[in-house]
Design a protein around this motif. Structure first.
Motif, PDB file in Angstrom:
ATOM      1  N   THR A 183       0.837  -1.203   0.000  1.00  0.00           N
ATOM      2  CA  THR A 183       0.000   0.000   0.000  1.00  0.00           C
ATOM      3  C   THR A 183       0.871   1.251   0.000  1.00  0.00           C
ATOM      4  OG1 THR A 183      -1.797  -1.130   1.162  1.00  0.00           O
ATOM      5  CG2 THR A 183      -1.765   1.273   1.277  1.00  0.00           C
ATOM      6  N   ILE A 184       1.905   1.249   0.811  1.00  0.00           N
ATOM      7  CA  ILE A 184       2.844   2.384   0.820  1.00  0.00           C
ATOM      8  C   ILE A 184       3.482   2.544  -0.552  1.00  0.00           C
ATOM      9  CG2 ILE A 184       5.026   3.221   1.778  1.00  0.00           C
ATOM     10  CD1 ILE A 184       4.212   1.752   4.409  1.00  0.00           C
ATOM     11  N   LEU A 185       3.889   1.425  -1.147  1.00  0.00           N
ATOM     12  CA  LEU A 185       4.522   1.476  -2.464  1.00  0.00           C
ATOM     13  C   LEU A 185       3.567   2.035  -3.516  1.00  0.00           C
ATOM     14  CD1 LEU A 185       6.846   0.846  -4.390  1.00  0.00           C
ATOM     15  CD2 LEU A 185       5.996  -1.524  -4.516  1.00  0.00           C
ATOM     16  N   LYS A 186       2.298   1.655  -3.438  1.00  0.00           N
ATOM     17  CA  LYS A 186       1.304   2.143  -4.395  1.00  0.00           C
ATOM     18  C   LYS A 186       1.266   3.670  -4.416  1.00  0.00           C
ATOM     19  CE  LYS A 186      -3.002   2.096  -3.124  1.00  0.00           C
ATOM     20  NZ  LYS A 186      -4.375   1.654  -2.755  1.00  0.00           N
ATOM     21  N   TYR A 187       1.222   4.276  -3.241  1.00  0.00           N
ATOM     22  CA  TYR A 187       1.171   5.735  -3.173  1.00  0.00           C
ATOM     23  C   TYR A 187       2.518   6.356  -3.518  1.00  0.00           C
ATOM     24  CZ  TYR A 187      -3.474   5.453  -1.154  1.00  0.00           C
ATOM     25  OH  TYR A 187      -4.814   5.212  -0.967  1.00  0.00           O
ATOM     26  N   ALA A 188       3.614   5.690  -3.149  1.00  0.00           N
ATOM     27  CA  ALA A 188       4.936   6.214  -3.484  1.00  0.00           C
ATOM     28  C   ALA A 188       5.120   6.268  -5.003  1.00  0.00           C
ATOM     29  CB  ALA A 188       6.021   5.358  -2.842  1.00  0.00           C
ATOM     30  N   GLU A 189       4.614   5.268  -5.693  1.00  0.00           N
ATOM     31  CA  GLU A 189       4.697   5.269  -7.154  1.00  0.00           C
ATOM     32  C   GLU A 189       3.781   6.345  -7.746  1.00  0.00           C
ATOM     33  OE1 GLU A 189       5.836   0.605  -8.066  1.00  0.00           O
ATOM     34  OE2 GLU A 189       3.712   1.173  -7.924  1.00  0.00           O
ATOM     35  N   GLN A 190       2.582   6.472  -7.172  1.00  0.00           N
ATOM     36  CA  GLN A 190       1.621   7.450  -7.691  1.00  0.00           C
ATOM     37  C   GLN A 190       2.156   8.874  -7.583  1.00  0.00           C
ATOM     38  OE1 GLN A 190      -2.299   7.171  -5.920  1.00  0.00           O
ATOM     39  NE2 GLN A 190      -2.927   9.175  -6.689  1.00  0.00           N
ATOM     40  N   TYR A 191       2.836   9.174  -6.468  1.00  0.00           N
ATOM     41  CA  TYR A 191       3.298  10.546  -6.227  1.00  0.00           C
ATOM     42  C   TYR A 191       4.807  10.707  -6.443  1.00  0.00           C
ATOM     43  CZ  TYR A 191      -1.319  11.572  -4.366  1.00  0.00           C
ATOM     44  OH  TYR A 191      -2.683  11.766  -4.238  1.00  0.00           O
ATOM     45  N   ASP A 192       5.446   9.667  -6.982  1.00  0.00           N
ATOM     46  CA  ASP A 192       6.882   9.708  -7.275  1.00  0.00           C
ATOM     47  C   ASP A 192       7.680  10.116  -6.040  1.00  0.00           C
ATOM     48  OD1 ASP A 192       9.073   9.278  -8.848  1.00  0.00           O
ATOM     49  OD2 ASP A 192       9.099  11.309  -9.685  1.00  0.00           O
ATOM     50  N   THR A 193       7.526   9.312  -4.978  1.00  0.00           N
ATOM     51  CA  THR A 193       8.101   9.600  -3.660  1.00  0.00           C
ATOM     52  C   THR A 193       9.210   8.602  -3.332  1.00  0.00           C
ATOM     53  OG1 THR A 193       5.944  10.415  -2.920  1.00  0.00           O
ATOM     54  CG2 THR A 193       7.525   9.802  -1.204  1.00  0.00           C
ATOM     55  N   TRP A 194      10.275   9.094  -2.738  1.00  0.00           N
ATOM     56  CA  TRP A 194      11.313   8.205  -2.217  1.00  0.00           C
ATOM     57  C   TRP A 194      10.800   7.477  -0.977  1.00  0.00           C
ATOM     58  CZ3 TRP A 194      15.322   7.104  -5.063  1.00  0.00           C
ATOM     59  CH2 TRP A 194      15.876   8.049  -5.933  1.00  0.00           C
ATOM     60  N   VAL A 195      11.192   6.231  -0.810  1.00  0.00           N
ATOM     61  CA  VAL A 195      10.908   5.484   0.413  1.00  0.00           C
ATOM     62  C   VAL A 195      12.235   5.241   1.121  1.00  0.00           C
ATOM     63  CG1 VAL A 195       9.944   3.384   1.416  1.00  0.00           C
ATOM     64  CG2 VAL A 195       8.902   4.375  -0.642  1.00  0.00           C
ATOM     65  N   ILE A 196      12.392   5.879   2.278  1.00  0.00           N
ATOM     66  CA  ILE A 196      13.603   5.724   3.090  1.00  0.00           C
ATOM     67  C   ILE A 196      13.283   4.734   4.203  1.00  0.00           C
ATOM     68  CG2 ILE A 196      15.284   6.878   4.569  1.00  0.00           C
ATOM     69  CD1 ILE A 196      14.657   9.488   3.083  1.00  0.00           C
ATOM     70  N   THR A 197      13.920   3.576   4.170  1.00  0.00           N
ATOM     71  CA  THR A 197      13.650   2.572   5.200  1.00  0.00           C
ATOM     72  C   THR A 197      14.797   2.524   6.202  1.00  0.00           C
ATOM     73  OG1 THR A 197      14.690   0.675   4.079  1.00  0.00           O
ATOM     74  CG2 THR A 197      12.410   1.198   3.492  1.00  0.00           C
TER      75      THR A 197
END
Length: 389
Positions: A183-197
């Protein structure tokens, strides 16, 4: 006298480290700052002895000694299945603390927004602010500390540059499910967002929960900046060995940030730690067994106090509800626990954006005798809680 930077007025010094100082002052058992009181694996101790007499006492390659990066790439590949290029995909840092700062400064421009789940490890908001970015918060709801997708969607609608995902989570012990990460990835792709883990507790996960590496999700690697360290897995929090793992184009930029922040991590310690990264799978299986026993023992102790708590899914922290102790807030309760009971825990309010003032975070990365000694002292809480009813 000139004024200091205005951004420093937005946050305080580390509440965790402050609690440790108070614990030391009063001789309390320190269950606040998350470090073990037992030795690291023998391979690290022998490696340290060897490194002390070795040649590596000057600067290593800025982004990490070659032998260390090679061993690190092999270890990451073993657990993630990813093809990790030691020369292209890694930069070695001074702990995951520096790794997070490097990731934030690499990903974000001043004025950008960064999503942070609340409760959160206290560094995340500070990292964003120091980078000139603005943290925006998405609440995690107890007891399972899951998120509401509507809250997440609203946060992403603000077009953040990055989102921080601590998994397993400090302080809640939350382990994000594959479905939640997708779910997080879905929105990150939609808004072109970096995911910092931030994943230093990757090997401290309790059945039936499982750790999923975000960068292994379909299509996730190119937008994921993974931060990690050796601190928790190998019980060497004082060695300050961490790293950033990301696509080559990201690492090329991250190395610039790292170079001008710290130049490099300690060369002798990188040399000494190579053997640990090559330990067999049995080490990690035993680590899980050891921490499962510690968790079970400490939860048994907490049940004896009668105070409610949230059972952790991973990491080595427990959030305890101290409402029944009758204090006006968690800071007062924490100070009383240190001074009168002799056990230190962190006021939970330091981890929340919301006005939560009824929780104390304890950790159980201690020897059994240490936990039992803390249990003897914490037994007094049952008396006080009963008196307040």
């Amino acid at each position: 006298m000139p004024t200091t930077a205005a951004r420093l007025s937005v946050f305080t010094e580390s509440v965790i480290r402050g609690t440790t100082r108070l614990a030391n002052q009063y001789g309390a058992i320190n269950l606040s700052q998350g470090f073990p009181d037992f030795d690291p694996p023998e391979t690290l101790l022998s490696g340290l002895e060897r490194a002390a007499r070795g040649p590596n006492h000057q600067y290593a390659v800025t982004w990490g000694a070659p032998a260390f990066r090679k061993a690190l790439a092999g270890k990451i590949s073993r657990f993630t299945g990813l093809d990790v290029d030691a020369d292209q995909h890694l930069v070695v840092t001074c702990g995951s603390t520096e790794a997070m700062m490097v990731a934030m400064m690499t990903a974000c421009n001043p004025g950008d927004k960064v999503i942070v789940f609340s409760p959160f490890y206290e560094n995340y908001a500070a990292d964003a602010i120091l980078s000139g970015a603005e943290p925006i918060y998405v609440p995690l709801h107890p007891p399972g500390f899951g998120f509401d997708e509507d809250d997440l969607a609203k946060a992403f609608a603000q077009k953040p540059k990055a989102i921080v995902v601590c998994n397993p989570s400090n302080p809640s012990g939350k382990v994000f499910t594959r479905e939640e990460l997708l779910t997080i990835l879905k929105y990150a792709e939609q808004y072109d967002t970096w995911v910092i883990t931030d994943e230093p507790y990757e090997h401290i996960v309790y059945a039936p929960h499982e750790h999923v590496y975000f960068n292994t999700l379909p299509g996730a690697f190119e937008r994921t900046i993974t931060c990690n360290s050796l601190s928790k897995t190998y019980s060497i929090t004082g060695w300050r060995l961490g790293y950033v793992h990301a696509p080559a184009s990201v690492i090329a930029q991250a190395r610039k940030v790292h170079d001008f922040l710290t130049v490099g991590a300690a060369a002798p310690l990188q040399d000494a730690a190579v053997g640990a990264l090559e330990l067999p799978m049995s080490y990690y299986e035993e680590l899980t067994t050891i921490y499962t026993k510690k968790r079970d023992l400490f939860l048994e102790i907490l049940r004896g106090t009668g105070l409610p708590f949230t059972e952790p899914q991973g990491a080595y922290y427990v959030m305890v509800d101290i409402t029944e102790l009758g204090f006006p807030d968690d800071t007062a309760a924490s100070e009383w626990l240190i001074k009168e009971i002799g056990v230190a825990g962190v006021p939970g309010s330091s981890f929340f954006r919301e006005p939560v003032k009824n929780l104390i975070r304890f950790h159980f990365a201690k020897r059994e005798e240490t936990l039992r000694a803390a249990g003897e002292r914490l037994g007094a809480l049952a008396v006080r809680a009963n008196a307040g009813r």
